[in-house]
Scaffold this active site. Structure first.
Site, mmCIF file in Angstrom:
data_model
loop_
_atom_site.group_PDB
_atom_site.id
_atom_site.type_symbol
_atom_site.label_atom_id
_atom_site.label_comp_id
_atom_site.label_asym_id
_atom_site.label_seq_id
_atom_site.Cartn_x
_atom_site.Cartn_y
_atom_site.Cartn_z
ATOM 1 N N LYS A 1 14.599 -33.547 12.850
ATOM 2 C CA LYS A 1 15.150 -32.669 11.657
ATOM 3 C C LYS A 1 16.285 -32.061 12.216
ATOM 4 C CE LYS A 1 14.065 -28.609 9.160
ATOM 5 N NZ LYS A 1 13.167 -27.530 8.729
ATOM 6 N N GLU B 1 12.801 -14.229 4.940
ATOM 7 C CA GLU B 1 11.915 -14.923 5.726
ATOM 8 C C GLU B 1 11.857 -14.052 7.063
ATOM 9 O OE1 GLU B 1 11.381 -18.813 8.412
ATOM 10 O OE2 GLU B 1 13.225 -18.798 7.128
#
Length: 402
Positions: A156, A206
């Site tokens: 990723k 977040e």
């Protein structure tokens, strides 16, 4: 479909706050750029003015430099010093952290009934907008990353792009902050100096980590879908996100990294098996609320944050390889974007959030940032669209319709 509350995990106690109705919005109204720092979370709101001491940049670990700076302030007779500011994506670069002269505290913006009052509409501005990289070039970078993942070079990477906005007149940064805060009052809104004449501001969804006494909370987000103005379509997108194999895998990788980073510090660590959903005005996000009990009381919130930074949610995995790929494929320096912003005190408590949905402003220009997590199943078109949706948080604040 399971959804989490529209409030991120709370820190339930902390510094003495002004409990009067309107106290939180009063701090928001009092913000002015320059040597002033504003930070609002689902637990509290703070406004800090002036600089009593800057955190030095040297070879020592950042959390150690911060602790020693705060200890020096306490020894000098200041009973409750705090550090406020931002830390870059590149942990070796200088941080923009300082102990302010004064700090005022208030309850959360979401608890202030006056936050429901709308901010004034942005003034009409003939913005000159430049995309860096252009969408086609960004899509090509996504395709290249996917090709390299198919060769098993990494699993990723998070690739970002920017919008550079230039205004013919001076920017009204307090008005932008007002619109960011009033649109998503249950999130994390911030405005801090990032350099001479520059301000980092944004509204992040977040929480990287918070600490209150021996208890910690982390709230990794990974896997996203844009909101829709049509209620039925909005619900469909949320439900599809909860069942998306690609997004669930991406999220699981981030949660595993956060668990691994926090485990050495914890006596207990509670990690839910499946994510829930968190929504902002622009996006749906897969969310996992992780809670823990510290094994040792001397691990500060900032030390925990530095142990996690950067998570796969903003970098990729393996971390070192993903960093290299970002350096190769992104045609700009991230600076404070995808770093950490927040506050910490001399007792080790604090709140540190991931620096996303943000921009850096100077007198007449804004640089907006947005990124997407690229995995082997990603497509250039969908990831370009996701970054475009993420820009909307800030574009709304400046009155740009794209």
């Amino acid at each position: 479909m399971t959804t989490a509350p529209d409030v991120a995990p709370r820190v339930t106690s902390g510094p003495t706050t002004d409990q009067a109705i309107g106290a939180a919005t009063a701090l928001l109204d009092a913000y002015r750029p320059g040597d002033t720092r504003f930070f609002a979370s689902p637990a509290r709101t703070l406004l800090a003015r002036g600089t009593r001491a800057a955190v030095p940049h040297d070879e020592r670990p950042l959390h150690q430099r911060v602790a020693e700076t705060l200890d020096a302030q306490r020894r000098a007779g200041r009973p409750a010093p705090v550090v406020v500011g931002a830390i870059p994506f590149d942990h070796t670069a200088p941080a923009a952290l300082a102990v302010p002269e004064t700090v005022r505290w208030a309850p959360a913006l979401a608890e202030d009934p006056l936050i429901a009052l709308r901010a004034p509409a942005p003034a009409a501005t003939a913005w000159d907008i430049r995309q860096v990289p252009a969408p086609r070039a960004y899509g090509a970078s996504v395709a290249e990353a996917v090709r390299r993942m198919e060769r098993a070079e990494f699993s990723k990477v998070v690739l970002a792009r920017t919008l550079e906005l230039e205004s013919p007149q001076a920017l009204d940064i307090p008005a932008m902050l007002q619109r960011l805060a009033r649109r998503d009052p249950s999130g994390y809104t911030f405005a801090v100096p990032s350099g001479p004449g520059r301000t980092l501001l944004g509204a992040s969804p977040e929480l990287l980590v918070s600490r209150q006494g021996g208890r910690l909370v982390a709230n990794p987000l990974a896997g996203s879908a844009p909101r829709s103005a049509d209620l039925a379509e909005d619900v469909r997108r949320a439900a599809a996100l909860l069942e998306s194999a690609k997004d669930l895998h991406e999220h699981a990788v981030v949660v595993a990294a956060v668990r691994e980073g926090l485990a050495p510090y914890c006596r207990t660590l509670d990690v839910p098996e499946r994510p829930t959903l968190v929504r902002t005005a622009a996006m749906w996000h897969l969310s996992t609320s992780i809670t823990g009990e510290l094994a040792e009381a001397d691990a500060s919130a900032l030390e925990l944050a530095c142990a996690l930074h950067p998570t796969p949610a903003v970098c990729g995995t393996p971390t070192a390889v993903a960093r290299d790929v970002i350096g190769e494929l992104e045609p700009f320096d991230r600076g404070l974007y995808t770093g950490i912003v927040g506050w910490g005190d001399a007792d080790g408590d604090g709140e540190w959030v991931v620096t996303i949905r943000c921009a850096e402003a100077d007198e007449r220009t804004l640089r907006l940032y947005a990124g997407a997590g690229i995995v082997e199943a990603s497509s250039p078109e969908s990831e370009t669209a996701e970054t475009g949706a993420k820009f909307q948080t800030f574009l709304h604040a400046v009155g740009v319709d794209q």
